[in-house]
Design a protein around this motif. Sequence first.
Motif, PDB file in Angstrom:
ATOM      1  N   THR A 115       4.971  26.594  43.758  1.00  0.00           N
ATOM      2  CA  THR A 115       4.750  27.933  42.652  1.00  0.00           C
ATOM      3  C   THR A 115       6.074  29.126  42.759  1.00  0.00           C
ATOM      4  OG1 THR A 115       2.908  29.143  42.673  1.00  0.00           O
ATOM      5  CG2 THR A 115       2.873  27.573  41.555  1.00  0.00           C
ATOM      6  N   HIS A 116       6.686  28.500  43.679  1.00  0.00           N
ATOM      7  CA  HIS A 116       7.870  29.832  43.610  1.00  0.00           C
ATOM      8  C   HIS A 116       9.603  29.052  43.600  1.00  0.00           C
ATOM      9  CE1 HIS A 116       6.307  29.758  47.396  1.00  0.00           C
ATOM     10  NE2 HIS A 116       8.319  29.501  47.983  1.00  0.00           N
ATOM     11  N   LYS A 117      10.569  29.709  43.084  1.00  0.00           N
ATOM     12  CA  LYS A 117      11.351  28.861  43.427  1.00  0.00           C
ATOM     13  C   LYS A 117      12.136  28.591  45.484  1.00  0.00           C
ATOM     14  CE  LYS A 117      12.934  29.148  39.441  1.00  0.00           C
ATOM     15  NZ  LYS A 117      13.714  30.409  39.058  1.00  0.00           N
ATOM     16  N   PRO A 118      12.114  27.007  44.802  1.00  0.00           N
ATOM     17  CA  PRO A 118      12.819  26.270  46.456  1.00  0.00           C
ATOM     18  C   PRO A 118      13.656  27.335  46.652  1.00  0.00           C
ATOM     19  CG  PRO A 118      11.932  24.561  44.139  1.00  0.00           C
ATOM     20  CD  PRO A 118      11.859  25.952  43.421  1.00  0.00           C
ATOM     21  N   SER A 119      13.264  27.080  48.158  1.00  0.00           N
ATOM     22  CA  SER A 119      14.914  27.365  48.808  1.00  0.00           C
ATOM     23  C   SER A 119      16.093  26.815  48.408  1.00  0.00           C
ATOM     24  CB  SER A 119      14.564  27.710  50.188  1.00  0.00           C
ATOM     25  OG  SER A 119      14.707  26.101  51.319  1.00  0.00           O
ATOM     26  N   VAL A 120      17.702  26.699  48.733  1.00  0.00           N
ATOM     27  CA  VAL A 120      18.921  25.860  48.548  1.00  0.00           C
ATOM     28  C   VAL A 120      18.698  24.852  49.253  1.00  0.00           C
ATOM     29  CG1 VAL A 120      20.243  28.026  48.039  1.00  0.00           C
ATOM     30  CG2 VAL A 120      20.023  27.261  50.220  1.00  0.00           C
ATOM     31  N   SER A 127      10.231  20.800  43.264  1.00  0.00           N
ATOM     32  CA  SER A 127      10.163  21.050  41.709  1.00  0.00           C
ATOM     33  C   SER A 127       9.607  22.135  42.058  1.00  0.00           C
ATOM     34  CB  SER A 127       9.730  19.851  40.762  1.00  0.00           C
ATOM     35  OG  SER A 127      10.580  18.849  40.415  1.00  0.00           O
ATOM     36  N   TYR A 128       9.594  23.321  40.998  1.00  0.00           N
ATOM     37  CA  TYR A 128       9.018  24.158  40.975  1.00  0.00           C
ATOM     38  C   TYR A 128       8.449  24.091  38.962  1.00  0.00           C
ATOM     39  CZ  TYR A 128       9.391  29.096  38.866  1.00  0.00           C
ATOM     40  OH  TYR A 128       8.983  30.299  38.638  1.00  0.00           O
ATOM     41  N   TYR A 129       7.188  24.763  38.894  1.00  0.00           N
ATOM     42  CA  TYR A 129       6.293  25.045  38.417  1.00  0.00           C
ATOM     43  C   TYR A 129       5.781  26.730  38.292  1.00  0.00           C
ATOM     44  CZ  TYR A 129       6.796  21.134  36.273  1.00  0.00           C
ATOM     45  OH  TYR A 129       7.340  19.532  35.029  1.00  0.00           O
ATOM     46  N   ASP A 130       5.680  27.290  37.130  1.00  0.00           N
ATOM     47  CA  ASP A 130       4.784  28.072  37.149  1.00  0.00           C
ATOM     48  C   ASP A 130       3.166  28.355  38.154  1.00  0.00           C
ATOM     49  OD1 ASP A 130       6.960  29.999  36.238  1.00  0.00           O
ATOM     50  OD2 ASP A 130       7.170  29.569  34.488  1.00  0.00           O
ATOM     51  N   ALA A 131       2.690  29.433  37.675  1.00  0.00           N
ATOM     52  CA  ALA A 131       1.320  29.695  38.812  1.00  0.00           C
ATOM     53  C   ALA A 131       0.398  28.515  37.502  1.00  0.00           C
ATOM     54  CB  ALA A 131       1.326  31.458  38.336  1.00  0.00           C
ATOM     55  N   PHE A 132      -0.491  28.267  37.768  1.00  0.00           N
ATOM     56  CA  PHE A 132      -1.273  27.793  37.602  1.00  0.00           C
ATOM     57  C   PHE A 132      -3.356  27.179  37.679  1.00  0.00           C
ATOM     58  CE2 PHE A 132       0.228  24.504  40.478  1.00  0.00           C
ATOM     59  CZ  PHE A 132      -1.325  23.963  41.202  1.00  0.00           C
ATOM     60  N   ASP A 133      -3.443  26.506  36.898  1.00  0.00           N
ATOM     61  CA  ASP A 133      -5.167  26.405  37.477  1.00  0.00           C
ATOM     62  C   ASP A 133      -5.639  24.767  37.934  1.00  0.00           C
ATOM     63  OD1 ASP A 133      -8.001  26.171  37.083  1.00  0.00           O
ATOM     64  OD2 ASP A 133      -8.231  27.610  35.572  1.00  0.00           O
ATOM     65  N   GLY A 177       1.510  26.133  50.607  1.00  0.00           N
ATOM     66  CA  GLY A 177       2.543  26.342  49.346  1.00  0.00           C
ATOM     67  C   GLY A 177       3.288  25.113  48.757  1.00  0.00           C
ATOM     68  N   TYR A 178       2.773  23.599  49.345  1.00  0.00           N
ATOM     69  CA  TYR A 178       2.950  22.491  48.534  1.00  0.00           C
ATOM     70  C   TYR A 178       2.007  21.636  46.901  1.00  0.00           C
ATOM     71  CZ  TYR A 178       7.334  23.294  51.800  1.00  0.00           C
ATOM     72  OH  TYR A 178       8.331  23.476  52.170  1.00  0.00           O
ATOM     73  N   HIS A 179       2.142  21.505  46.163  1.00  0.00           N
ATOM     74  CA  HIS A 179       1.665  21.034  45.808  1.00  0.00           C
ATOM     75  C   HIS A 179       1.704  19.568  45.378  1.00  0.00           C
ATOM     76  CE1 HIS A 179       0.264  25.081  44.323  1.00  0.00           C
ATOM     77  NE2 HIS A 179       1.080  24.987  44.386  1.00  0.00           N
TER      78      HIS A 179
END
Length: 241
Positions: A115-120, A127-133, A177-179
């Motif tokens: 839910t935050h941009k992965p490092s290089v 992948s990246y997604y905004d905060a969610f329920d 922190g990984y989904h």
Amino acid sequence: MRVKAIISYDGSQYQGFQKQKSTKMTISTAIEEALVSLQINSPIVGSGRTDAGVHATGQVIHFDLPDFWNDLEKLKRNLNRKLTDIAFKHISFAANDFHARFGAKKRLYRYVFKTHKPSVFEQKYISYYDAFDPSLLIKALKIFEGKHDFNFFHKTGTITHTTIREIYRTDYVERNGYHFIYFQANGFLRSQVRMMVDAAMLCARGELSEIQLREQLKCQTKHTTKLAPPEGLYLAKIIYG
């Protein structure tokens, strides 16, 4: 002699698993060229096709060996020396009628995002997604379970005799922190997993209602055709028998 091989690959540099006329940068082409260099003139057959940029940790393939290749450990070493971003994890002899695709009973895909941009160093693999329920995500995923017509959840272009598939299990897990999202089914249509992931995430962020998701699953109304980014998708496991 037919062999079954379990392979993993970094799909970020390839245009998918399946051979294409327009490019040589496919997983199948790379493997077949390595086989030819070892005097093995056999096409490979995979358990399923993965899109451009999609990875695998448990893809299964089969191909046929000439009689002089009876040392499978030596074969694995030679192939792994020749290939880039593709690794043969295991090779074993199989029955002559073994078929990597048609013999598969269950396929498991894993989707990984933050839910935050992965490092290089991660951006090709997560992948990246905004905060969610998370509770809304789990509810959305459960809607996909069972036997459904997924005609509104795939990209066109692949010939198939039916768009009905059965999803046996879905899961969502968060670790450090990984989904992780999991889908296990008897099979998947082209880009089906990526479309289901994105639809479920729309629900999890309140941008798509449960009613709308059910309408699309019933082939009543197509509310979204967006695909989840390919970087987070992995073909994880193929189950036979």
